[in-house]
Design a protein around this motif. Structure first.
Motif, PDB file in Angstrom:
ATOM      1  N   TYR A  36       1.258  -1.105   0.545  1.00 15.31           N
ATOM      2  CA  TYR A  36      -0.446   0.008   0.510  1.00 15.31           C
ATOM      3  C   TYR A  36       0.638   1.481   0.291  1.00 15.31           C
ATOM      4  O   TYR A  36       2.365   1.475   0.566  1.00 15.31           O
ATOM      5  N   GLN A  38       0.741   5.591   1.182  1.00 17.68           N
ATOM      6  CA  GLN A  38      -0.029   6.341   1.553  1.00 17.68           C
ATOM      7  C   GLN A  38       1.051   7.934   1.725  1.00 17.68           C
ATOM      8  O   GLN A  38       1.996   8.297   2.170  1.00 17.68           O
ATOM      9  N   GLY A  43      -5.471   8.101   3.012  1.00 17.56           N
ATOM     10  CA  GLY A  43      -5.868   7.204   3.624  1.00 17.56           C
ATOM     11  C   GLY A  43      -4.651   5.928   2.432  1.00 17.56           C
ATOM     12  O   GLY A  43      -3.921   6.644   2.120  1.00 17.56           O
ATOM     13  N   LEU A  44      -5.037   5.055   2.719  1.00 14.72           N
ATOM     14  CA  LEU A  44      -3.869   3.917   2.020  1.00 14.72           C
ATOM     15  C   LEU A  44      -4.735   3.400   0.396  1.00 14.72           C
ATOM     16  O   LEU A  44      -5.820   3.275   0.624  1.00 14.72           O
ATOM     17  N   LEU A  46      -4.188   0.542  -2.132  1.00 23.21           N
ATOM     18  CA  LEU A  46      -3.310  -0.312  -2.847  1.00 23.21           C
ATOM     19  C   LEU A  46      -2.669  -0.484  -4.256  1.00 23.21           C
ATOM     20  O   LEU A  46      -3.580  -0.139  -4.936  1.00 23.21           O
ATOM     21  N   LYS A  49      -1.121  -7.110  -5.146  1.00 25.42           N
ATOM     22  CA  LYS A  49      -1.397  -7.955  -4.102  1.00 25.42           C
ATOM     23  C   LYS A  49      -1.232  -9.235  -5.281  1.00 25.42           C
ATOM     24  O   LYS A  49      -0.956  -9.273  -5.547  1.00 25.42           O
ATOM     25  N   PHE A  90       3.636   0.768   2.531  1.00 23.87           N
ATOM     26  CA  PHE A  90       3.810  -0.511   3.421  1.00 23.87           C
ATOM     27  C   PHE A  90       3.499  -1.633   2.694  1.00 23.87           C
ATOM     28  O   PHE A  90       2.953  -1.288   1.709  1.00 23.87           O
ATOM     29  N   LEU A 103      -5.068  -7.064   8.215  1.00 19.34           N
ATOM     30  CA  LEU A 103      -3.848  -7.116   7.605  1.00 19.34           C
ATOM     31  C   LEU A 103      -3.101  -6.847   8.724  1.00 19.34           C
ATOM     32  O   LEU A 103      -3.012  -5.992   9.780  1.00 19.34           O
ATOM     33  N   PHE A 105       0.493  -5.226   9.184  1.00 25.89           N
ATOM     34  CA  PHE A 105       1.952  -4.400   8.497  1.00 25.89           C
ATOM     35  C   PHE A 105       3.051  -3.886   8.712  1.00 25.89           C
ATOM     36  O   PHE A 105       3.344  -3.863  10.236  1.00 25.89           O
ATOM     37  N   LYS A 107       6.064  -1.460   9.312  1.00 24.44           N
ATOM     38  CA  LYS A 107       6.043  -0.303   9.885  1.00 24.44           C
ATOM     39  C   LYS A 107       6.198   0.976   9.073  1.00 24.44           C
ATOM     40  O   LYS A 107       6.233   2.134   8.906  1.00 24.44           O
TER      41      LYS A 107
ATOM     42  N   TYR B  35      -8.712   0.504  11.513  1.00 27.74           N
ATOM     43  CA  TYR B  35      -7.297   0.513  11.932  1.00 27.74           C
ATOM     44  C   TYR B  35      -6.578   1.377  12.889  1.00 27.74           C
ATOM     45  O   TYR B  35      -7.406   2.382  12.787  1.00 27.74           O
ATOM     46  N   GLY B  42       2.745   2.174  14.452  1.00 27.24           N
ATOM     47  CA  GLY B  42       2.320   1.922  12.887  1.00 27.24           C
ATOM     48  C   GLY B  42       0.857   1.523  12.754  1.00 27.24           C
ATOM     49  O   GLY B  42       0.156   2.093  14.093  1.00 27.24           O
ATOM     50  N   LEU B  43       0.325   0.521  12.267  1.00 28.11           N
ATOM     51  CA  LEU B  43      -0.351  -0.113  11.928  1.00 28.11           C
ATOM     52  C   LEU B  43      -1.362  -0.864  12.478  1.00 28.11           C
ATOM     53  O   LEU B  43      -0.510  -1.619  12.222  1.00 28.11           O
ATOM     54  N   PHE B  45      -4.281  -3.301  13.865  1.00 29.17           N
ATOM     55  CA  PHE B  45      -5.918  -3.917  13.513  1.00 29.17           C
ATOM     56  C   PHE B  45      -6.499  -4.027  14.629  1.00 29.17           C
ATOM     57  O   PHE B  45      -6.474  -4.579  15.414  1.00 29.17           O
ATOM     58  N   LEU B  90      -8.314   5.025  10.730  1.00 26.71           N
ATOM     59  CA  LEU B  90      -8.343   4.090   9.627  1.00 26.71           C
ATOM     60  C   LEU B  90      -9.172   3.446   8.911  1.00 26.71           C
ATOM     61  O   LEU B  90      -9.027   2.372   9.683  1.00 26.71           O
ATOM     62  N   GLN B 104      -9.229  -4.346   0.048  1.00 28.43           N
ATOM     63  CA  GLN B 104      -9.824  -3.408   0.996  1.00 28.43           C
ATOM     64  C   GLN B 104      -9.579  -1.809   0.999  1.00 28.43           C
ATOM     65  O   GLN B 104      -8.468  -1.216   0.104  1.00 28.43           O
ATOM     66  N   PHE B 106      -8.780   1.969   1.440  1.00 25.52           N
ATOM     67  CA  PHE B 106      -9.891   2.356   2.926  1.00 25.52           C
ATOM     68  C   PHE B 106      -9.966   4.097   2.834  1.00 25.52           C
ATOM     69  O   PHE B 106      -9.473   4.933   1.744  1.00 25.52           O
ATOM     70  N   GLY B 107     -10.035   4.754   3.346  1.00 31.24           N
ATOM     71  CA  GLY B 107     -11.270   6.371   4.210  1.00 31.24           C
ATOM     72  C   GLY B 107      -9.729   6.823   3.881  1.00 31.24           C
ATOM     73  O   GLY B 107      -8.359   6.319   4.768  1.00 31.24           O
ATOM     74  N   PRO B 108      -9.511   8.593   3.887  1.00 28.75           N
ATOM     75  CA  PRO B 108      -8.954   9.264   4.366  1.00 28.75           C
ATOM     76  C   PRO B 108      -7.949   9.237   6.325  1.00 28.75           C
ATOM     77  O   PRO B 108      -7.370   9.646   6.421  1.00 28.75           O
ATOM     78  N   GLY B 109      -8.751   8.615   6.990  1.00 28.52           N
ATOM     79  CA  GLY B 109      -8.834   8.347   8.590  1.00 28.52           C
ATOM     80  C   GLY B 109      -9.449  10.009   8.685  1.00 28.52           C
ATOM     81  O   GLY B 109     -10.137  10.814   9.104  1.00 28.52           O
TER      82      GLY B 109
END
Lengths: 115, 115
Positions: A36, A38, A43-44, A46, A49, A90, A103, A105, A107, B35, B42-43, B45, B90, B104, B106-109
């Motif tokens: 991913y 960022q 956000g993240l 993709l 994969k 990431f 998931l 991740f 660092k 997350y 870090g990230l 879950f 997130l 997946q 992701f949103g902006p958080g």
């Protein structure tokens, strides 16, 4: 327990140069692997994969990654970076494609592009 | 198709308060994951919901909870806030969270600051 290691916290690359970001994972079964990106304040997204099959995976924005089971690695590469590639990257491992069990991740690696 | 939206984008709270964050998944997506992202850890879950049921949970204290509504929108709640809860939260959605073809998004958080 599964884990992901990204050995490089920061990497600086000149614009137009090639890039390789390292990722090592620890996982008992066949892993689902992800990269991913960022950007600041975002956000993240993709990039690519891997589930099975061809160990060289193509992603968006010209990125590719190679799965090497013997080395427990899933390194991300790009032949020629652009200034817009500056971001945090990431690597992640999961049990399922959609990440329903969460998931794990690394660092992250902060990519800096020099003009 | 609209992406994952999170509200609010920024939040400032004081220790001991509680907070509720909201996430609207992509239309048609039924799996929502949360997350926590901090510089030190870090990230990580938090949990995942599917069809209004928590299907998986990460290693967080009971102060962190969530729920999902029939329209797949999800909320997470943190009670008795601590300074260490300051983080970017997130939300990610996917169709089912299980299929290898799932991705997946992701949103902006939501940036939470605890003072």
């Amino acid at each position: 327990a599964q884990s992901v290691t990204q050995p490089d916290i920061h990497i600086t690359v000149s614009e137009g140069a090639s890039l390789e970001l390292r990722c090592n994972y620890s996982y008992g079964a066949t892993p689902y692997l992800f990269w991913y990106v960022q950007s600041p304040g975002q956000g993240l997204q993709l990039l690519l994969k891997y589930f099975s099959g061809d160990t060289l995976v193509q992603g968006i924005k010209g990125f590719e990654a190679e799965f090497k089971r013997s080395q427990s690695s899933f390194n991300l590469r790009k032949p020629s970076v652009h200034w817009s590639d500056a971001a945090e990257y990431f690597c992640a491992v999961g049990n399922s494609g959609g990440g329903a069990d969460g998931l794990t991740f690394g660092k992250g690696t902060h990519l800096i592009i020099q003009p | 198709k609209a992406g994952v939206t999170q509200t609010p984008r920024y939040l400032i709270k004081t220790r001991g308060q509680q907070v509720t964050l909201s996430c609207s998944p992509i239309s048609g997506h039924r799996s929502v994951s949360w997350y926590q992202q901090t510089p030190g850890q870090g990230l990580q879950f938090l949990f995942e919901y599917f069809s209004e049921t928590q299907r998986n949970k990460g290693n967080f204290p009971g102060r962190f909870s969530g729920r999902q509504f029939s329209n797949s929108r999800s909320e997470m709640n943190v009670s008795t806030l601590e300074l260490g809860d300051s983080a970017l939260y997130l939300c990610a959605s996917s169709l089912s969270g299980l299929a290898v073809t799932d991705t997946q998004y992701f949103g902006p958080g939501t940036r939470l600051t605890v003072l």
